[in-house]
Design a protein around this motif. Structure first.
Motif, PDB file in Angstrom:
ATOM      1  N   PRO A 265       0.804  -1.224   0.000  1.00 29.63           N
ATOM      2  CA  PRO A 265       0.000   0.000   0.000  1.00 29.63           C
ATOM      3  C   PRO A 265       0.839   1.277   0.000  1.00 29.63           C
ATOM      4  CG  PRO A 265      -0.256  -1.217   2.065  1.00 29.63           C
ATOM      5  CD  PRO A 265       0.462  -2.105   1.124  1.00 29.63           C
ATOM      6  N   ASP A 266       1.973   1.292   0.692  1.00 27.09           N
ATOM      7  CA  ASP A 266       2.788   2.502   0.729  1.00 27.09           C
ATOM      8  C   ASP A 266       4.255   2.138   0.561  1.00 27.09           C
ATOM      9  OD1 ASP A 266       3.825   4.962   0.976  1.00 27.09           O
ATOM     10  OD2 ASP A 266       3.251   5.277   3.065  1.00 27.09           O
ATOM     11  N   GLY A 267       4.908   2.795  -0.387  1.00 28.73           N
ATOM     12  CA  GLY A 267       6.314   2.469  -0.638  1.00 28.73           C
ATOM     13  C   GLY A 267       7.273   3.132   0.332  1.00 28.73           C
ATOM     14  N   ALA A 268       6.786   4.127   1.104  1.00 27.71           N
ATOM     15  CA  ALA A 268       7.660   4.800   2.066  1.00 27.71           C
ATOM     16  C   ALA A 268       7.995   3.822   3.181  1.00 27.71           C
ATOM     17  CB  ALA A 268       6.977   6.049   2.624  1.00 27.71           C
ATOM     18  N   SER A 269       9.215   3.298   3.166  1.00 28.86           N
ATOM     19  CA  SER A 269       9.526   2.168   4.039  1.00 28.86           C
ATOM     20  C   SER A 269      11.006   2.128   4.375  1.00 28.86           C
ATOM     21  CB  SER A 269       9.158   0.873   3.319  1.00 28.86           C
ATOM     22  OG  SER A 269       9.856   0.822   2.097  1.00 28.86           O
ATOM     23  N   LEU A 270      11.342   1.190   5.252  1.00 26.25           N
ATOM     24  CA  LEU A 270      12.750   0.971   5.591  1.00 26.25           C
ATOM     25  C   LEU A 270      13.554   0.651   4.338  1.00 26.25           C
ATOM     26  CD1 LEU A 270      15.004   0.567   7.667  1.00 26.25           C
ATOM     27  CD2 LEU A 270      14.185  -1.745   8.048  1.00 26.25           C
ATOM     28  N   PHE A 271      12.954  -0.136   3.434  1.00 28.09           N
ATOM     29  CA  PHE A 271      13.657  -0.532   2.215  1.00 28.09           C
ATOM     30  C   PHE A 271      14.045   0.697   1.382  1.00 28.09           C
ATOM     31  CE2 PHE A 271      13.640  -2.378  -2.168  1.00 28.09           C
ATOM     32  CZ  PHE A 271      14.734  -3.202  -1.983  1.00 28.09           C
ATOM     33  N   ALA A 272      13.100   1.629   1.222  1.00 27.67           N
ATOM     34  CA  ALA A 272      13.400   2.853   0.464  1.00 27.67           C
ATOM     35  C   ALA A 272      14.541   3.615   1.115  1.00 27.67           C
ATOM     36  CB  ALA A 272      12.154   3.732   0.376  1.00 27.67           C
ATOM     37  N   ALA A 273      14.508   3.691   2.462  1.00 27.26           N
ATOM     38  CA  ALA A 273      15.565   4.410   3.173  1.00 27.26           C
ATOM     39  C   ALA A 273      16.912   3.734   2.973  1.00 27.26           C
ATOM     40  CB  ALA A 273      15.234   4.492   4.660  1.00 27.26           C
TER      41      ALA A 273
ATOM     42  N   MET B  62       8.183  -0.925  15.011  1.00 30.86           N
ATOM     43  CA  MET B  62       9.380  -1.766  15.066  1.00 30.86           C
ATOM     44  C   MET B  62       9.781  -2.033  13.619  1.00 30.86           C
ATOM     45  SD  MET B  62      10.433  -2.361  18.092  1.00 30.86           S
ATOM     46  CE  MET B  62      11.165  -3.913  18.574  1.00 30.86           C
ATOM     47  N   PRO B  63      11.110  -2.076  13.334  1.00 32.41           N
ATOM     48  CA  PRO B  63      11.528  -2.114  11.930  1.00 32.41           C
ATOM     49  C   PRO B  63      11.098  -3.385  11.204  1.00 32.41           C
ATOM     50  CG  PRO B  63      13.383  -2.455  13.395  1.00 32.41           C
ATOM     51  CD  PRO B  63      12.246  -2.051  14.251  1.00 32.41           C
ATOM     52  N   SER B  64      10.611  -3.169  10.000  1.00 36.06           N
ATOM     53  CA  SER B  64      10.286  -4.268   9.110  1.00 36.06           C
ATOM     54  C   SER B  64      10.480  -3.712   7.714  1.00 36.06           C
ATOM     55  CB  SER B  64       8.851  -4.722   9.365  1.00 36.06           C
ATOM     56  OG  SER B  64       8.278  -5.186   8.184  1.00 36.06           O
ATOM     57  N   LEU B  65      11.029  -4.502   6.819  1.00 34.24           N
ATOM     58  CA  LEU B  65      11.557  -4.005   5.550  1.00 34.24           C
ATOM     59  C   LEU B  65      10.556  -3.161   4.762  1.00 34.24           C
ATOM     60  CD1 LEU B  65      14.251  -4.099   4.241  1.00 34.24           C
ATOM     61  CD2 LEU B  65      13.573  -6.143   2.993  1.00 34.24           C
ATOM     62  N   PHE B  66       9.287  -3.592   4.730  1.00 34.00           N
ATOM     63  CA  PHE B  66       8.331  -2.872   3.892  1.00 34.00           C
ATOM     64  C   PHE B  66       7.314  -2.092   4.710  1.00 34.00           C
ATOM     65  CE2 PHE B  66       9.867  -6.210   1.014  1.00 34.00           C
ATOM     66  CZ  PHE B  66      10.431  -5.357   0.077  1.00 34.00           C
ATOM     67  N   GLN B  67       7.721  -1.689   5.907  1.00 34.81           N
ATOM     68  CA  GLN B  67       6.830  -0.876   6.722  1.00 34.81           C
ATOM     69  C   GLN B  67       7.430   0.495   6.931  1.00 34.81           C
ATOM     70  OE1 GLN B  67       5.808  -2.632  10.423  1.00 34.81           O
ATOM     71  NE2 GLN B  67       3.667  -2.772   9.874  1.00 34.81           N
ATOM     72  N   SER B  68       6.548   1.439   7.207  1.00 36.80           N
ATOM     73  CA  SER B  68       6.988   2.783   7.517  1.00 36.80           C
ATOM     74  C   SER B  68       7.732   2.777   8.860  1.00 36.80           C
ATOM     75  CB  SER B  68       5.749   3.672   7.594  1.00 36.80           C
ATOM     76  OG  SER B  68       6.102   4.911   8.066  1.00 36.80           O
ATOM     77  N   VAL B  69       8.901   3.403   8.899  1.00 32.95           N
ATOM     78  CA  VAL B  69       9.715   3.351  10.114  1.00 32.95           C
ATOM     79  C   VAL B  69      10.254   4.736  10.467  1.00 32.95           C
ATOM     80  CG1 VAL B  69      10.482   0.981   9.873  1.00 32.95           C
ATOM     81  CG2 VAL B  69      11.724   2.805   8.723  1.00 32.95           C
ATOM     82  N   ARG B  70      10.800   4.841  11.672  1.00 33.54           N
ATOM     83  CA  ARG B  70      11.411   6.092  12.098  1.00 33.54           C
ATOM     84  C   ARG B  70      12.808   5.806  12.647  1.00 33.54           C
ATOM     85  NH1 ARG B  70       8.142  10.093  16.069  1.00 33.54           N
ATOM     86  NH2 ARG B  70       6.573  10.022  14.450  1.00 33.54           N
ATOM     87  N   PHE B  71      13.791   6.600  12.211  1.00 34.31           N
ATOM     88  CA  PHE B  71      15.172   6.428  12.651  1.00 34.31           C
ATOM     89  C   PHE B  71      15.447   7.305  13.882  1.00 34.31           C
ATOM     90  CE2 PHE B  71      17.263   4.253   9.017  1.00 34.31           C
ATOM     91  CZ  PHE B  71      16.175   4.182   8.189  1.00 34.31           C
ATOM     92  N   LEU B  72      16.620   7.097  14.504  1.00 32.92           N
ATOM     93  CA  LEU B  72      17.016   7.966  15.625  1.00 32.92           C
ATOM     94  C   LEU B  72      17.040   9.429  15.177  1.00 32.92           C
ATOM     95  CD1 LEU B  72      19.968   5.940  17.207  1.00 32.92           C
ATOM     96  CD2 LEU B  72      17.844   6.521  18.344  1.00 32.92           C
ATOM     97  N   THR B  73      17.649   9.663  13.999  1.00 32.85           N
ATOM     98  CA  THR B  73      17.768  11.040  13.513  1.00 32.85           C
ATOM     99  C   THR B  73      16.400  11.642  13.212  1.00 32.85           C
ATOM    100  OG1 THR B  73      18.114  10.054  11.364  1.00 32.85           O
ATOM    101  CG2 THR B  73      20.057  10.883  12.487  1.00 32.85           C
ATOM    102  N   THR B  74      15.543  10.865  12.548  1.00 29.51           N
ATOM    103  CA  THR B  74      14.259  11.442  12.149  1.00 29.51           C
ATOM    104  C   THR B  74      13.329  11.576  13.344  1.00 29.51           C
ATOM    105  OG1 THR B  74      13.535   9.237  11.503  1.00 29.51           O
ATOM    106  CG2 THR B  74      14.359  10.637   9.781  1.00 29.51           C
ATOM    107  N   ALA B  75      13.540  10.754  14.384  1.00 28.80           N
ATOM    108  CA  ALA B  75      12.736  10.908  15.593  1.00 28.80           C
ATOM    109  C   ALA B  75      12.970  12.296  16.184  1.00 28.80           C
ATOM    110  CB  ALA B  75      13.092   9.828  16.609  1.00 28.80           C
TER     111      ALA B  75
END
Lengths: 288, 287
Positions: free
Chosen positions: A141-149, A231-244
């Motif tokens: 449904p959404d490509g914005a994900s850990l994989f894209a990052a 919690m990180p999963s390859l094709f899910q939306s995630v947040r990094f330390l920096t972006t938090a």
């Protein structure tokens, strides 16, 4: 004569102060991060803070667990290294050893350009090319994900890896390679079995530098990772330390803001560890 | 020439490695080419005289990026004015004055540490120290001072490199003629570090243009059009910050790509000038 000596001493003093400014800046940053980062950790409890799985800073009963951010940063960096290092390393070997000088000049210029492109431009292209591409390709449904990052980070660390590896490979004494060639090894065998092992601490430094770049990147990652504290999963939306830190800073206050400072402190500790590792490898390189 | 005698295993190894090298290099080059061409194609049609010569207006619902361009110019100037003397001075101290090896090691380690710290941390500390503690509020000046700390190691390193190329005999000669330390530095050493300062200047401009995370909380994201004095004391977005805001917060991708294309062209120019300047100085040194 005495006046002259005084004048020289004053000048010496001015330059000494200028020289000490860098140390002052490092101290300033460290002190500020520690002072502003500790209170929230104290209030939340270090275990709950570092290993809590839930981040809900604006909820009625707020939860401040940053494990999702830590893991996302670690996985994201590891993924970028897994993709970026082989490509960067192979490119560096080719440019340093096998490429025609003209080819090398052109591609080195291209790599320098890659290093100079602002991170928001990577983010923008990632948002409009990579994110829709991933959505279509993997049918999610959404490509914005850990994989894209991970892909964006892999591209962004390429220049550091290529440039530092090339420097290390260029420094390999010609005699080593000549000896290998004289013993009947082909050029390609010589590059990988003689030159690369000789330059290994420099190449390790390149990888560590890449880790530092990847873990510290904020804006590009913010634009392609969706920014939800899962919690990180390859094709899910995630947040990094920096972006938090970046995403909530503008409107945060009280404990929430203090918790963001604590996240920055955790990030800073990661970076200091990486710096120590980098120094270790670079020193090994000079002595070796 | 030996190829006929190589065993199958060796041949396979060589082919695999050669292919991996070529594929990686082509991939890297193609990536750069794609990024440049994509950004320019998407961006250039969106650049218009109106866009770069006006400020955004809610009344006519139009976006102009002149304030962002001016803010970028102000912040570049303010940062350079402060960082160049500081960085060059620190380099002069290290190469000309410092005798204590431990202190030199500490200063160099501090500079390395600074260049490894992520920009988001600079932004945070800049906000705490310049905006809050020193009461500068969110302003371009606070942003510029944050960038000064970020760029200090770059200017220091490039100046140090160029000072190393000033022959020791020049200094000895000047001392021998009876010049004092300061006189030697002013007449012999400082002219020698001009190329380092210029290189550091170019690299810093590139970094300032590309910076966004450190400026978000220190310089803010206003689009007001000011003169340089008012501009430095009030908040303002640089081009990169404006790109982020237009793309992520407002979904104005046309404007975002226009800014991206401008940044891309500036990056190309900066890289080109860094190469040309480097070549020019190398040539002059060899003569």
């Amino acid at each position: 004569m005495k006046k002259n000596r005084l004048f020289e001493n004053i000048i010496h003093g001015i330059f000494l102060i200028l020289g000490l400014i860098t140390i002052g800046c490092v101290l300033l940053i460290t002190v500020y991060l520690v002072i502003s980062g500790i209170p929230a950790i104290r209030e939340i409890g270090i275990i709950d803070f570092l290993f809590g799985k839930k981040w809900a800073s604006t909820a009625e009963e707020p939860a401040f667990g940053i494990l999702p951010f830590i893991l996302t940063s670690v996985y994201g960096t590891a993924g970028a290294i897994v993709i970026g290092v082989p490509i960067g390393f192979m490119t560096a070997v080719y440019l340093s050893k096998a490429a025609h000088p003209k080819v090398r000049t052109v591609i080195e210029a291209a790599v320098n350009l890659l290093a100079g492109i602002p991170s928001v431009v990577y983010g923008l292209v990632g948002m409009l090319v990579l994110v829709p591409g991933i959505r279509k390709l993997f049918n999610i449904p959404d490509g914005a994900s850990l994989f894209a990052a991970i892909i964006v980070l892999a591209i962004m660390i390429l220049p550091s890896i290529i440039k530092v590896s090339i420097t290390a490979l260029d420094a390999v004494p010609k005699e080593y390679e000549d000896a290998s060639l004289a013993l009947g090894a082909t050029p390609t065998e010589t590059f990988f079995r003689v030159s690369v092992p000789t330059a290994k601490s420099g190449i390790a430094a390149a990888v560590v530098l890449g880790v530092g770049r990847a873990i510290g990147e904020a804006m590009a990652v913010m634009m392609v990772s969706g920014n939800v504290p899962n919690m990180p999963s390859l094709f899910q939306s995630v947040r990094f330390l920096t972006t938090a830190v970046a995403s909530e800073m503008a409107y945060s206050s009280g404990l929430q803001q203090q918790a963001l400072f604590s996240i920055a402190l955790v990030l800073f500790l990661f970076i200091m560890l990486i710096n120590a590792a980098l120094n270790f490898f670079l020193k090994g390189n000079k002595e070796g | 020439m030996l190829k006929g005698k190589l065993s199958g295993k060796r041949k396979a190894y060589i082919t695999a490695m050669r292919t991996a090298m070529l594929v990686s290099t082509v991939l890297t080059a193609a990536l750069v080419l794609f990024l440049v061409i994509y950004v320019l194609i998407k961006g250039i049609p969106n650049i218009s005289w109106e866009l770069i010569s006006t400020k955004p207006s809610y009344l006519s619902d139009k976006i102009g990026i002149l304030p962002d361009i001016m803010n970028t110019v102000y912040i570049v100037l303010a940062t350079l004015v402060i960082v160049l003397p500081l960085g060059a001075g620190a380099a002069v101290y290290l190469t000309e004055y410092a005798k204590n090896k431990k202190l030199v090691g500490m200063i160099e380690y501090a500079a390395e540490t600074l260049s490894g710290i992520p920009s988001i941390i600079y932004g945070l500390v800049g906000m705490l120290f310049f905006c809050q503690f020193l009461n500068m509020e969110t302003s371009l000046l606070a942003g510029a001072l944050t960038l000064v700390i970020m760029n200090l190691p770059t200017v220091m390193r490039t100046t140090q490199e160029s000072l190393k190329t000033v022959p020791q005999s020049y200094r000895d000669g000047a001392f021998g003629l009876g010049a004092g330390k300061w006189r030697v530095i002013r007449t012999v050493v400082l002219p020698g570090c001009v190329d380092g300062i210029i290189t550091g200047c170019i690299l810093s401009v590139g970094r300032i243009l590309g910076e966004s995370a450190a400026l978000l909380f220190t310089a803010g994201f206003a689009h007001a059009l000011n003169g340089i004095i008012d501009g430095l004391t009030s908040p303002g977005a640089t081009l990169t910050v404006a790109l982020y805001v237009y793309a992520k917060e407002q979904g104005e991708f046309g404007v975002a790509f226009a800014i991206a294309a401008i940044l891309m062209i500036l990056t190309l120019l900066i890289n080109l000038s860094a190469t040309l300047v480097g070549r020019y100085f190398a040539k002059r040194r060899n003569v």
